[in-house]
Enzyme design. Structure first.
Site, mmCIF file in Angstrom:
data_model
loop_
_atom_site.group_PDB
_atom_site.id
_atom_site.type_symbol
_atom_site.label_atom_id
_atom_site.label_comp_id
_atom_site.label_asym_id
_atom_site.label_seq_id
_atom_site.Cartn_x
_atom_site.Cartn_y
_atom_site.Cartn_z
ATOM 1 N N HIS A 120 -6.059 0.100 -10.148
ATOM 2 C CA HIS A 120 -5.445 0.298 -8.896
ATOM 3 C C HIS A 120 -4.011 2.565 -9.571
ATOM 4 O O HIS A 120 -4.067 1.960 -10.383
ATOM 5 C CB HIS A 120 -4.017 -0.871 -8.689
ATOM 6 C CG HIS A 120 -3.207 -0.761 -7.896
ATOM 7 N ND1 HIS A 120 -2.280 0.166 -7.215
ATOM 8 C CD2 HIS A 120 -3.775 -0.998 -6.508
ATOM 9 C CE1 HIS A 120 -1.894 0.438 -6.423
ATOM 10 N NE2 HIS A 120 -3.223 -0.868 -5.204
ATOM 11 N N ASP A 197 -2.362 -4.991 -15.845
ATOM 12 C CA ASP A 197 -1.226 -5.419 -14.606
ATOM 13 C C ASP A 197 -2.022 -6.525 -14.202
ATOM 14 O O ASP A 197 -2.744 -6.792 -13.749
ATOM 15 C CB ASP A 197 -2.248 -4.067 -14.142
ATOM 16 C CG ASP A 197 -2.467 -3.846 -12.455
ATOM 17 O OD1 ASP A 197 -1.274 -4.956 -11.695
ATOM 18 O OD2 ASP A 197 -2.033 -3.179 -12.341
ATOM 19 N N GLN A 200 -3.000 -9.015 -9.973
ATOM 20 C CA GLN A 200 -3.804 -9.499 -8.801
ATOM 21 C C GLN A 200 -4.449 -10.909 -9.494
ATOM 22 O O GLN A 200 -5.780 -12.528 -9.431
ATOM 23 C CB GLN A 200 -5.355 -8.491 -8.791
ATOM 24 C CG GLN A 200 -5.476 -7.759 -7.652
ATOM 25 C CD GLN A 200 -4.697 -8.244 -6.233
ATOM 26 O OE1 GLN A 200 -5.145 -9.545 -5.907
ATOM 27 N NE2 GLN A 200 -4.826 -7.240 -5.632
ATOM 28 N N LYS A 223 2.595 -10.651 -3.156
ATOM 29 C CA LYS A 223 1.281 -11.070 -3.829
ATOM 30 C C LYS A 223 1.274 -12.380 -4.021
ATOM 31 O O LYS A 223 -0.024 -12.887 -4.237
ATOM 32 C CB LYS A 223 0.245 -10.659 -3.994
ATOM 33 C CG LYS A 223 0.247 -8.821 -3.527
ATOM 34 C CD LYS A 223 -0.905 -7.934 -5.326
ATOM 35 C CE LYS A 223 -0.781 -6.500 -5.558
ATOM 36 N NZ LYS A 223 -0.869 -6.755 -4.297
ATOM 37 N N CYS A 362 -6.167 2.160 -2.978
ATOM 38 C CA CYS A 362 -5.469 2.561 -3.554
ATOM 39 C C CYS A 362 -6.557 2.778 -4.910
ATOM 40 O O CYS A 362 -6.000 2.572 -6.616
ATOM 41 C CB CYS A 362 -4.287 1.931 -4.779
ATOM 42 S SG CYS A 362 -3.143 2.101 -3.183
HETATM 43 C C1 LIG Z 1 -4.225 -4.617 -9.687
HETATM 44 C C2 LIG Z 1 -2.925 -4.140 -8.857
HETATM 45 N N1 LIG Z 1 -1.896 -3.311 -8.732
HETATM 46 C C3 LIG Z 1 -1.189 -2.885 -8.623
HETATM 47 C C4 LIG Z 1 -0.980 -3.165 -7.771
HETATM 48 C C5 LIG Z 1 0.324 -2.673 -6.963
HETATM 49 O O1 LIG Z 1 1.431 -3.406 -6.142
HETATM 50 P P1 LIG Z 1 2.706 -2.989 -5.548
HETATM 51 O O2 LIG Z 1 2.595 -2.205 -4.244
HETATM 52 O O3 LIG Z 1 3.884 -4.271 -5.536
HETATM 53 O O4 LIG Z 1 3.435 -2.051 -6.263
HETATM 54 C C6 LIG Z 1 -1.405 -4.021 -6.904
HETATM 55 C C7 LIG Z 1 -1.316 -3.921 -5.068
HETATM 56 O O5 LIG Z 1 -1.747 -3.314 -4.500
HETATM 57 C C8 LIG Z 1 -2.960 -4.387 -7.308
HETATM 58 O O6 LIG Z 1 -3.460 -4.693 -6.627
#
Ligand SMILES: Cc1ncc(COP(=O)(O)O)c(C=O)c1O
Lengths: 405, 126
Positions: A120, A197, A200, A223, A362
């Site tokens: 992401h 990270d 998910q 999430k 993203c």
């Molecule tokens: C794998 C991953 N990393 C990071 C994020 C970023 O999360 P946040 O928008 O809560 O900072 C997301 C969310 O879309 C994600 O799916």
């Protein structure tokens, strides 16, 4: 617990969209909230609201205690200690805290950062930033055509110069579950720090940071059935990282003629008044998840993913990205259908009450790797049913019909 | 949203392609959905749209609105085209457009009006 009972806890699932029952399949973007969480936040504002760590009065003591109790719950949830749990705004801020508080300080020209092409932007741009400011090299591990991480490629890219390895546990597009334990061993062999990270992963499966062997773990409350505005950053050794947002609450001593002395972790990282009600709501969220059980959540999602994959694969003109074996993936299914623009697909599904996400999610580097501009993503959670997967399938058949494919 | 007129223009776009020796050639993107439209225009006396063609990629709303726009601006004075508004496009589409899809709907008009602006700046300089 029965799925009907669970669904009953989520007031929003009763609403209609375009005259149809809501079929919410955008859980990878954000999840819905059970009334237990909504009530905890309401109750806090109605009975306990005060700033934390400041007052000596009753309300402040109660709110401080509730806030710190949430931290303990979150720590236990991922097998960490409370002083290793830092509350941030979201996963993005958690990862940036490491990029600024560790990366900019410790990574130098000639050093390397290792990440993957399925990240992401939140776990990609911070490392590009560190690269830009330090002159370090950013290396990117590739995926196989099935959407699995190429472990031999990652292993080859990892060297003694690798200061940090940053990898997502579950891809928010491919659904791929990465072997974080194995990656941690590769990182350890090279004396590199390892950031996971978990945005998910933490919502959908049991997480144990000790077993994973990571140095940093980041995830978002919103999430995983919790409120927006709360993220978590686990730091194995908080002394290795400098605070990134300094100010009220982060110090022990402040002088006018020499450097301040930072507070202990986690407080040195939490500058300013935090989202107190959100953290307390997140504590209630962890209780809720524990009541169902993370193993059970994973099992439910595996079943529904298998069911949905089988059905979706039968649709004419569909391309599904990521591994086809449901045991290797989370409950995220990204697809394209008949060359139809994802926005058109999502808009037709919306007219049937189905919420999916169109776009690049993203993950521009991954879109380039897959040689597509965008896709549609359906993502499931504990309250989704097989029947809802069937509604998605009928919706996609309607898309084919409207576009005469 | 997927009314017959939209699908008709999307599936068989009018004025698709490229005008030879165009006076105006301009391309714009909508980064949100990855839509793109390129317009080529041949003017009559530097004032009137004699021929207009478009090529593009993207969602049905962006491509259908481009097709419809090329139909209505043919033989129009560019002063008139400059005055076209969001409402004119929404009338053409004749379906409700929410805030998210508005950019898709207006991409062709923006492309044409910005193309005219650039053309005018360029000819004024000469
Ligand atoms: C794998 C991953 N990393 C990071 C994020 C970023 O999360 P946040 O928008 O809560 O900072 C997301 C969310 O879309 C994600 O799916």
């Amino acid at each position: 617990m029965l799925i009907d009972e669970i669904r009953n806890d989520f007031p929003i699932l009763k609403r209609k969209v375009n005259g149809k029952p809501l079929v919410y399949l955008d859980n990878a973007a954000t999840s819905q909230k059970p009334k237990q969480v909504i009530d905890a936040i309401k109750n806090f504002y109605e009975t306990q609201n005060a700033n934390i760590h400041r007052g000596i009065h009753q309300l402040s003591e109660e709110s401080t205690e509730a806030f710190e109790r949430s931290r303990e719950k979150v720590a236990k949830f991922i097998s960490a200690k409370p002083e290793q749990i830092i509350f941030t705004k979201n996963t993005t801020e958690s990862i940036n805290t490491i990029a600024y508080g560790y990366g900019l300080k410790n990574i130098k020209k000639g050093d390397e950062i290792l990440t993957t092409v399925m990240e992401h932007h939140s776990n990609f741009l911070p490392w590009q930033l560190v690269k830009k400011h330090t002159g370090a090299t950013l290396k990117i591990a590739d995926i196989t055509d099935d959407g699995l991480l190429k472990m031999n490629h990652l292993e080859k890219l990892a060297t003694k110069k690798t200061k940090l390895v940053a990898v997502t546990q579950v891809s928010n597009v491919l659904g791929t579950i990465n072997p974080v334990k194995e990656i941690s061993e590769i990182a350890q062999k090279n004396n590199s720090l390892f950031l996971v990270d978990g945005a998910q992963a933490a919502p959908h499966m049991p997480v144990d940071v000790k077993k994973t062997g990571c140095d940093f773990y980041a995830f978002s409350s919103h999430k995983m059935l919790g409120p927006t505005g709360i993220g978590v950053l686990y730091i194995k050794d908080p002394d290795k990282v400098d605070p990134f947002l300094v100010g009220g609450g982060t110090i022990k001593e402040v002088y006018t003629d020499k450097e301040a002395v930072w507070h202990d972790s986690p407080w040195k990282f939490e500058g300013g008044t935090p989202d107190v009600s959100g953290v307390i709501g997140f504590g209630a969220t962890v209780d809720y998840l524990n009541k169902i059980g993370m193993e059970k959540i994973r099992k439910h999602e595996e079943e529904i993913t298998k069911y949905a994959l089988d059905k979706l694969l039968k649709i004419k003109n569909i391309t599904i990205y990521g591994p086809m074996d449901h045991r290797l993936r989370g409950a995220v299914i990204a697809f394209n259908i008949g060359g139809i623009h994802p926005h058109d697909v999502a808009a037709i599904l919306d007219s049937e009450g189905i919420a999916v996400r169109p776009g690049h999610a993203c993950c521009k580097p991954l879109m380039s790797r897959l040689d597509i501009l965008a896709m549609c993503r359906a993502s499931f959670y504990i309250y989704n049913t097989k029947n809802e997967a069937d509604v998605l399938v009928s919706g996609l058949e309607k898309v084919n019909k409207i576009f005469k494919r | 949203m997927y009314a017959e007129n939209i699908m008709d223009h999307f599936n068989s776009p009018r004025n698709s392609g490229e005008v030879k020796d165009p006076d105006i050639k301009h391309k714009e993107f909508n980064p949100f959905c990855g839509d793109q439209i390129e317009l080529t225009v041949k003017l009559r006396n530097g004032k009137e749209i004699q021929e207009i063609k478009f090529q593009g990629k993207g969602c049905s709303i962006s491509q259908a609105s481009a097709s419809m726009l090329t139909e209505i601006v043919k033989n129009k004075n560019i002063e008139e085209v400059k005055k076209l508004t969001k409402e004119d496009i929404l009338d053409l589409l004749n379906i409700p457009i929410g805030p998210v899809r508005m950019k898709c709907a207006l991409l062709a008009l923006d492309t044409l009006q910005n193309g005219i602006k650039i053309y005018e700046q360029y000819t004024k300089k000469k």
